[in-house]
Design a protein around this motif. Structure first.
Motif, mmCIF file in Angstrom:
data_model
loop_
_atom_site.group_PDB
_atom_site.id
_atom_site.type_symbol
_atom_site.label_atom_id
_atom_site.label_comp_id
_atom_site.label_asym_id
_atom_site.label_seq_id
_atom_site.Cartn_x
_atom_site.Cartn_y
_atom_site.Cartn_z
ATOM 1 N N THR A 262 0.827 -1.214 0.000
ATOM 2 C CA THR A 262 0.000 0.000 0.000
ATOM 3 C C THR A 262 0.861 1.264 0.000
ATOM 4 O O THR A 262 0.424 2.315 -0.461
ATOM 5 C CB THR A 262 -0.950 0.028 1.211
ATOM 6 N N VAL B 3 1.562 1.611 -3.612
ATOM 7 C CA VAL B 3 0.360 2.124 -4.257
ATOM 8 C C VAL B 3 0.277 3.639 -4.078
ATOM 9 O O VAL B 3 -0.011 4.385 -5.022
ATOM 10 C CB VAL B 3 -0.901 1.441 -3.665
ATOM 11 N N PHE B 4 0.545 4.085 -2.868
ATOM 12 C CA PHE B 4 0.545 5.523 -2.558
ATOM 13 C C PHE B 4 1.563 6.250 -3.440
ATOM 14 O O PHE B 4 1.247 7.261 -4.088
ATOM 15 C CB PHE B 4 0.898 5.690 -1.079
ATOM 16 N N THR C 233 0.707 6.209 -7.225
ATOM 17 C CA THR C 233 -0.407 7.123 -7.488
ATOM 18 C C THR C 233 0.115 8.546 -7.642
ATOM 19 O O THR C 233 -0.325 9.298 -8.525
ATOM 20 C CB THR C 233 -1.442 7.070 -6.349
ATOM 21 N N SER D 73 -0.287 10.819 -11.074
ATOM 22 C CA SER D 73 -1.273 11.903 -10.992
ATOM 23 C C SER D 73 -0.689 13.280 -10.735
ATOM 24 O O SER D 73 -1.360 14.284 -10.991
ATOM 25 C CB SER D 73 -2.276 11.587 -9.877
ATOM 26 N N SER E 180 -8.805 10.587 3.643
ATOM 27 C CA SER E 180 -8.150 9.330 3.270
ATOM 28 C C SER E 180 -7.679 8.555 4.497
ATOM 29 O O SER E 180 -7.834 7.327 4.572
ATOM 30 C CB SER E 180 -6.947 9.636 2.363
ATOM 31 N N ALA F 22 -8.101 1.555 -1.810
ATOM 32 C CA ALA F 22 -8.803 2.724 -2.342
ATOM 33 C C ALA F 22 -8.499 3.975 -1.525
ATOM 34 O O ALA F 22 -8.302 5.073 -2.077
ATOM 35 C CB ALA F 22 -10.313 2.457 -2.372
ATOM 36 N N ARG G 286 -5.797 4.541 0.137
ATOM 37 C CA ARG G 286 -4.411 4.934 -0.137
ATOM 38 C C ARG G 286 -4.285 5.616 -1.494
ATOM 39 O O ARG G 286 -3.464 6.516 -1.681
ATOM 40 C CB ARG G 286 -3.502 3.710 -0.068
ATOM 41 N N VAL G 287 -5.074 5.187 -2.459
ATOM 42 C CA VAL G 287 -5.085 5.864 -3.764
ATOM 43 C C VAL G 287 -5.561 7.302 -3.599
ATOM 44 O O VAL G 287 -4.966 8.240 -4.157
ATOM 45 C CB VAL G 287 -5.980 5.108 -4.768
ATOM 46 N N GLY H 150 -2.811 9.229 -2.118
ATOM 47 C CA GLY H 150 -1.758 9.485 -3.088
ATOM 48 C C GLY H 150 -2.102 10.619 -4.034
ATOM 49 O O GLY H 150 -1.235 11.427 -4.405
#
Length: 441
Positions: free
Chosen positions: A77, A80-81, A84, A88, A115, A130, A132-133, A136
């Motif tokens: 995770t 993932v962070f 992202t 982005s 978050s 989700a 963590r996204v 991010g």
């Protein structure tokens, strides 16, 4: 008939004359006191944001047991962070380029709070990912904004000191934020730890709203029409005017981003696996790893003092010195890990040298980037930094499974040699650039 401006009055400086006749602010007043409190406010925001990003690393067993997934999936995770942010940061910063920076910092802190609370409430792994996204997405925009914010608050020659103060919040997140959050999670539960962090983010957003000065991030170079219909770009620092044939600022920003990504690949290739290296290669007891990492973090805090008062005015020279010290430290750790009288001081020097690198790179970028591209440059710098973090961890994993733990410091050393060469080459290339005359902060 057009009005002819009066010549400078007796005792009137060129800057005042230029402002009176053109209506343009040529430069911030250098007599203003250094904005310590405003910069500390930015540091507080960075402290909370970095703690939010890294807290799962300290609570892997608790989160894994509660959500019934492996520790590696909980650790993912963090990746993932980071990725992202990579995907982005630049597009979101471009989309939000006209939003006032002050309002944007407050808003992303509130999104990070949402978050973090969603993480605390996550009933399963999918919801955790989700949340963590979402974090991010906010984190990428946050760093794109705060990375440039200090340059709006101080004159250009004080950017190094300002950046070292604001980035101190990130260093303290590793020294205090994550350890305290981990201890809290172990004492009262990981969900409670994230709830507390979410509440602190809301308080931090209010603190920023109240105390962080508002800035005009859209104010870039001022362009004035000449009598012949040409364009003159006025220099607020020297009162000169030139028509630059080429602007190498974009090339300078690209160099900084590439160098940052390469250095961070090497750093996280090795540092991601520092705990097993300290126990297996260096021979420390498992109970000694935490104090060693704490000393490493303290060295990172001390490095910010070096940037603020010694190296900030000469970021190029300071960066080369830091990378050379870093190279020597890593080689000692690789060649003589069992000689504690050498390896432990080398580990401390590693923390000191790597702590110097991010603020010097960011100072170098902010010196190069004119105001009109400062936020965009910060977005790409954030992207490059996170590419390095994610790519370095992946490279380290591959090396660990093939060449073994002992290969990590030597691969890092090779990457550092490449980084030093790139820094020197970039300085030689950019030294030939023509002087840039802009109304920059």
């Amino acid at each position: 008939m057009p009005h002819e401006p009066r010549p400078p009055a007796d005792g009137e400086t060129f800057h005042l004359f230029l402002e009176r006749t053109t209506g343009l602010m040529t430069a911030p007043r250098t007599t203003a006191p250094f904005p310590y409190f405003a910069l500390v406010t930015v540091a507080v925001a960075i402290f909370l944001s970095v703690t939010t990003e890294m807290l799962p690393t300290g609570l892997l067993p608790e989160m894994s047991a509660d959500l019934r997934v492996s520790e590696s999936l909980i650790g993912a995770t963090v990746s993932v962070f980071a990725f992202t942010v990579v995907l982005s940061s630049a597009p979101l910063t471009g989309l939000l380029r006209r939003v006032p920076r002050h309002a944007l910092v407050v808003s992303v802190l509130l999104v990070l709070a949402v978050s973090t609370v969603a993480t605390a409430l996550a009933p399963n792994y999918a919801v955790l990912v989700a949340s963590r996204v979402l974090g991010g997405l906010a984190h990428g925009v946050f760093w794109s904004v705060v990375g440039a914010y200090s340059a709006y608050l101080v004159p250009k020659h004080q950017v190094g000191r300002a950046v070292s103060i604001t980035l101190g919040g990130g260093s303290l997140a590793f020294v205090l934020g994550v350890p305290i959050g981990t201890a809290l999670g172990q004492a009262i539960g990981w969900r409670a730890s994230f709830f507390v962090l979410g509440a602190l983010l809301i308080v931090g957003a209010g603190f920023v709203y109240r105390f962080l000065p508002r800035v005009d991030h859209l104010a870039g170079a001022a362009v004035v029409g000449t009598a012949t219909g040409g364009i003159t770009v006025l220099d607020g620092r020297f009162g000169a005017s030139t028509v630059p044939r080429r602007d190498h600022s974009i090339m300078a920003v690209v160099f900084v981003c590439v160098i940052a990504a390469i250095i961070m690949i090497g750093q996280y290739c090795f540092y991601t696996f520092i705990a097993p290296y300290l126990t297996r290669a260096v021979g420390l007891d498992a109970s000694a790893v935490s104090p060693a990492l704490f000393a490493y973090g303290i060295a990172g805090v001390l490095s910010l003092v070096l940037v603020a008062f010694v190296l900030g005015r000469r970021p190029n020279l300071g960066l080369v010195i830091a990378l050379v010290v870093l190279l020597a430290s890593v080689l000692v750790l690789g060649l003589e890990p069992r000689v504690l009288a050498a390896s432990l001081p080398a580990f401390f020097l590693w923390g000191l040298a790597i702590g110097v690198v991010p603020p010097l790179l960011q100072t170098r970028m902010l010196h190069a980037a004119p105001a009109r591209i400062r936020d965009t440059a910060s977005a790409f710098y954030t992207t490059a930094f996170n590419v390095g973090i994610g790519g370095g961890a992946l490279l380290g994993s591959l090396l660990l499974g093939t060449l073994g733990l002992g290969s990590l410091p030597f691969v890092y050393a090779g990457i550092l040699v490449l980084s030093i060469a790139l820094v020197i080459v970039s300085q030689l290339v950019l030294r030939q650039r023509p002087p840039r005359r802009v109304l920059d902060h």
